[in-house]
Design an enzyme around this catalytic site. Structure first.
Site, PDB file in Angstrom:
ATOM      1  N   LYS A   1     -42.139 -79.524 -31.095  1.00 14.75           N
ATOM      2  CA  LYS A   1     -40.687 -79.338 -31.004  1.00 14.75           C
ATOM      3  C   LYS A   1     -39.937 -80.654 -31.065  1.00 14.75           C
ATOM      4  O   LYS A   1     -40.505 -81.721 -30.827  1.00 14.75           O
ATOM      5  CB  LYS A   1     -40.325 -78.601 -29.720  1.00 14.75           C
ATOM      6  CG  LYS A   1     -40.684 -79.367 -28.465  1.00 14.75           C
ATOM      7  CD  LYS A   1     -40.043 -78.752 -27.229  1.00 14.75           C
ATOM      8  CE  LYS A   1     -40.415 -79.553 -25.988  1.00 14.75           C
ATOM      9  NZ  LYS A   1     -39.638 -79.246 -24.825  1.00 14.75           N
TER      10      LYS A   1
ATOM     11  N   ARG B   1     -32.183 -65.110 -16.526  1.00 11.68           N
ATOM     12  CA  ARG B   1     -33.400 -65.727 -15.996  1.00 11.68           C
ATOM     13  C   ARG B   1     -33.214 -66.014 -14.520  1.00 11.68           C
ATOM     14  O   ARG B   1     -32.139 -66.419 -14.102  1.00 11.68           O
ATOM     15  CB  ARG B   1     -33.693 -67.047 -16.726  1.00 11.68           C
ATOM     16  CG  ARG B   1     -33.987 -66.844 -18.191  1.00 11.68           C
ATOM     17  CD  ARG B   1     -34.277 -68.167 -18.862  1.00 11.68           C
ATOM     18  NE  ARG B   1     -34.325 -67.989 -20.312  1.00 11.68           N
ATOM     19  CZ  ARG B   1     -34.410 -68.981 -21.183  1.00 11.68           C
ATOM     20  NH1 ARG B   1     -34.479 -70.230 -20.748  1.00 11.68           N
ATOM     21  NH2 ARG B   1     -34.448 -68.743 -22.481  1.00 11.68           N
TER      22      ARG B   1
ATOM     23  N   ASP C   1     -28.454 -69.153 -30.096  1.00  9.14           N
ATOM     24  CA  ASP C   1     -29.829 -69.025 -30.544  1.00  9.14           C
ATOM     25  C   ASP C   1     -29.902 -68.812 -32.046  1.00  9.14           C
ATOM     26  O   ASP C   1     -28.966 -68.299 -32.654  1.00  9.14           O
ATOM     27  CB  ASP C   1     -30.428 -67.799 -29.832  1.00  9.14           C
ATOM     28  CG  ASP C   1     -31.913 -67.942 -29.606  1.00  9.14           C
ATOM     29  OD1 ASP C   1     -32.497 -68.925 -30.084  1.00  9.14           O
ATOM     30  OD2 ASP C   1     -32.480 -67.056 -28.947  1.00  9.14           O
TER      31      ASP C   1
ATOM     32  N   HIS D   1     -33.183 -67.998 -35.186  1.00 11.28           N
ATOM     33  CA  HIS D   1     -34.583 -67.983 -35.607  1.00 11.28           C
ATOM     34  C   HIS D   1     -34.634 -68.087 -37.104  1.00 11.28           C
ATOM     35  O   HIS D   1     -33.854 -67.438 -37.809  1.00 11.28           O
ATOM     36  CB  HIS D   1     -35.279 -66.718 -35.107  1.00 11.28           C
ATOM     37  CG  HIS D   1     -35.374 -66.689 -33.617  1.00 11.28           C
ATOM     38  ND1 HIS D   1     -34.492 -65.976 -32.837  1.00 11.28           N
ATOM     39  CD2 HIS D   1     -36.206 -67.335 -32.762  1.00 11.28           C
ATOM     40  CE1 HIS D   1     -34.800 -66.173 -31.557  1.00 11.28           C
ATOM     41  NE2 HIS D   1     -35.826 -66.995 -31.490  1.00 11.28           N
TER      42      HIS D   1
HETATM   43 ZN   LIG Z   1     -36.598 -67.820 -29.840  1.00  9.42          ZN
END
Ligand SMILES: [Zn+2]
Ligand SMILES: [Zn+2]
Length: 646
Positions: A473, A371, A391, A393
């Protein structure tokens, strides 16, 4: 005029109203409403909800809330006022060679930006502080005047104060307020402390370059940072903490302990992990993977680039492109580096037809993303341009959401605790103004997040409207040894990507449904987490993830061969060991090992060589009785198991 002399009703928020002749000042009214002791603590007030000076005039009925010393607002007013005083001191000392810009209060202090050709030196700091003390002793009142904006522009233009002129030109109101203490006048909304004598316990800390308005194309100013408190003790405590933070700075320790480096030829914000840092990272990664496996996750690997189409579909090109690197062309097709892993996991999801029977699907990846960050914002391991997210999911049905959130929290807090973080603040962010997804989706999933938090017995704060546009969140901020907060973990529900990618699963009704998608990262990124760990432990890592656990040292060359044998035996047993067989005094070697923050020193002399043992010396100088290599290995592995919570 008769009307002006009429009485007005004034009261404290929770008190009875009294009638006083108007106009009057906040100070006079509070003189009637507060005890002498409370008055001494009060430096400003809210009048009908608006923060005002004690000297401000009341001409209508008012409800007053005093702003006292011990409050956050009080501290902010003190700090902001001190910025004015610092600017006054700088102006007194350096005259019109200096242009003043802006000076707000910030967390733990204040700053003021100045334009000056010469850099401010430590001697200048001494002079500025001395002048500030004089200003404080003079007890100059902060007086407010309301003036015509256009006239003020002319006034500041005459003084060549171009930054003030620029600020004034952008204000829409015709009338603006100025504050003056002594000869110094500044554009400001206020409120301020009553007079300069309130500012006694202050300290200037450092100077740094800052662009006017944060714009790299504009003037480079000198930003002087300082801090101020209401008493000496609080100031001293804060300065000690800053000193301690400096000692723990991960950039400094990272260099000293040879954990990581950055290199201009490779590029700013791109981390090079040196062998010891890489070892540390591997230990964290291995632990992370094991824990995820134990908690019923599967692990994935995905590539670092993808076709631009993917980022179009995911919406990143529309909403996130300023953080993405420019595309590269491969066979006439544009590709871009990934700023996130999510679309790849969706790609794996879509590689098969999915049924409700497989749910919940839990996929985790240590996924490296890139990024864009402004060069000026880069900071050691904490702010970088390429980093590896921890990470995951989760794809599930709506009725599984609460339990999945509960499971994530469970794993999350377990992992944080194993790394030594058991103090944290938790925030639940709800629907922002701009958002996608139905009311029902938002309500149900926000409720699920809340229930999971409650079931886990966690206290949390609600951050209204601070959710991401695609769903609610939970954020977890951990507190380190110095009590500093670090944002690491985030758990986000997403109604957006399953829509965009037209994701489906076959339900028990044999029809197609949209899955719920949860994004979550526990450590945030490995780079950032390692940076936090270095500062939290001041480089003295617990044995289970210390990159080096032991260092072997001989007393004379006669033991060199035995040391080599011990070294290879320990290494084969998986102990992270080093050797120092240099022809140096033992004390010198010990000192170096202590500086390297190595948990165990294995000292080998003639006695140990003959007995086939090692003498174990601890970091604090204590010696354990000689033990065999086997015993030492057992000791290490028992301690590591305990550290990992096994
Ligand atoms: Zn994600
Ligand atoms: Zn001000």
């Amino acid at each position: 005029m008769a009307e002006d002399m009429a009485d007005i009703a004034v009261k404290l928020e929770d008190g009875d109203a009294i009638a006083v002749p108007a106009p009057t000042t906040v100070k006079e009214v509070l003189g009637k409403l507060l005890s002498g002791k409370q008055r001494k603590q009060t430096l400003a007030a809210y009048a009908n909800g608006k923060a005002v000076d004690l000297s401000s005039v009341l001409s209508a009925d008012s409800v007053l809330i005093p702003i006292k010393k011990d409050s956050d607002e009080g501290l902010e007013i003190l700090r902001h006022s001190t910025a004015h005083i610092m600017a006054q001191a700088v102006r007194d000392l350096f005259g019109t060679d200096v242009k003043v810009a802006i000076g707000p209060a910030i967390e733990n202090g204040f700053y003021y930006d100045f334009l000056r050709d010469e850099p401010f030196s430590p001697e200048d700091f001494d002079k500025i502080e001395a002048r500030m003390s004089e200003i404080s002793s003079a007890a100059l009142p902060f007086s407010r005047t309301e003036v015509d904006r256009k006239e003020t522009i002319a006034l500041f233009r005459d003084q060549d104060e171009k930054y003030k002129v620029e600020l004034l030109e952008e204000i829409e109101d015709d009338t603006i307020s100025l504050y003056q203490q002594g000869e110094f006048i500044d554009l400001c909304r206020g409120p301020h402390i009553p007079d300069t004598s309130w500012v006694k316990d202050f300290k200037l800390l450092r100077v740094a370059g800052a662009y006017w308005r944060g714009d790299e194309k504009k003037d480079v100013l000198q930003r002087i940072y300082g801090t101020v408190f209401f008493d000496k003790k609080a100031l001293k405590k804060h300065l000690n903490r800053l000193e301690e933070a400096k000692k723990r700075d991960h950039r400094r320790l990272g260099k000293e302990l040879q954990l990581f480096t950055v290199n201009d030829q490779i590029g700013p914000g791109l981390i090079l992990w040196q062998p010891k840092g890489a070892q540390l990272r591997r230990l964290i990664e291995d632990y992370w993977k094991d824990e995820h496996y134990r908690h019923d996750y599967e692990l994935l690997y995905t590539p670092h680039i993808a076709r631009q189409d993917l980022w179009q579909t995911s919406g990143h090109l529309d909403f996130y492109s300023e953080n993405m690197y420019a595309p590269m062309e491969i066979d006439d097709v544009k590709y871009q580096l990934k700023p996130m892993n999510c679309p790849f996991h969706i790609g794996i999801y879509k590689s098969n037809k999915r049924s409700y029977r497989e749910f919940p699907i839990r996929w985790a990846e240590l996924g490296t993303v890139y990024r864009y960050e402004r060069a000026g914002a880069l900071h050691g391991l904490l702010r970088v341009r390429g980093f590896t997210q921890d990470d995951a999911h989760i794809f599930c049905r709506e009725d599984q959401l609460e339990e999945e959130i509960f499971n994530i929290l469970d794993l999350n807090l377990h992992i944080l605790k194993t790394f030594g973080f058991s103090d944290y603040d938790i925030y639940l962010s709800t629907r922002p103004e701009k958002s996608v997804g139905s009311d029902e989706n938002w309500e149900e999933s926000t409720a699920a997040l809340k229930q999971a938090l409650e079931k886990k017995g966690l206290s949390f704060e609600i951050d209204p409207g601070e959710g991401v546009f695609y769903g609610p969140k939970i954020d977890i901020k951990i507190k380190d040894q110095l009590g500093r907060s670090w944002q690491c973990s985030t758990i986000q529900v997403d109604f957006n990507l399953p829509e965009r990618f037209d994701m489906a699963y076959t339900g028990s009704d044999n029809r197609d449904h949209r899955p719920i998608m949860i994004h979550r990262a526990l450590m945030g990124s490995l780079e950032r987490f390692v940076g936090i760990l270095i500062e939290h432990y001041a480089g003295v890592f617990p044995l289970w993830f210390a990159p080096v656990q032991a260092r072997i040292m001989n007393i004379t060359d006669d033991q060199a061969a035995y040391c080599e044998a011990v070294y290879s035996e320990l290494r084969k047993a998986g102990v992270r060991v080093e050797k120092d067989l240099r022809n140096e005094k033992l004390n010198y070697k010990i000192r170096e090992a202590q500086m390297g923050k190595i948990p165990y020193m294995l000292i080998i002399g003639e006695k140990e060589k003959e007995a086939g043992t090692v003498t174990v010396r601890l970091r604090d100088g204590k010696n354990l009785p000689p033990m065999s290599i086997r015993e030492f290995c057992d000791k290490i592995s028992a301690e590591c198991r305990e550290g990992r919570g096994l």
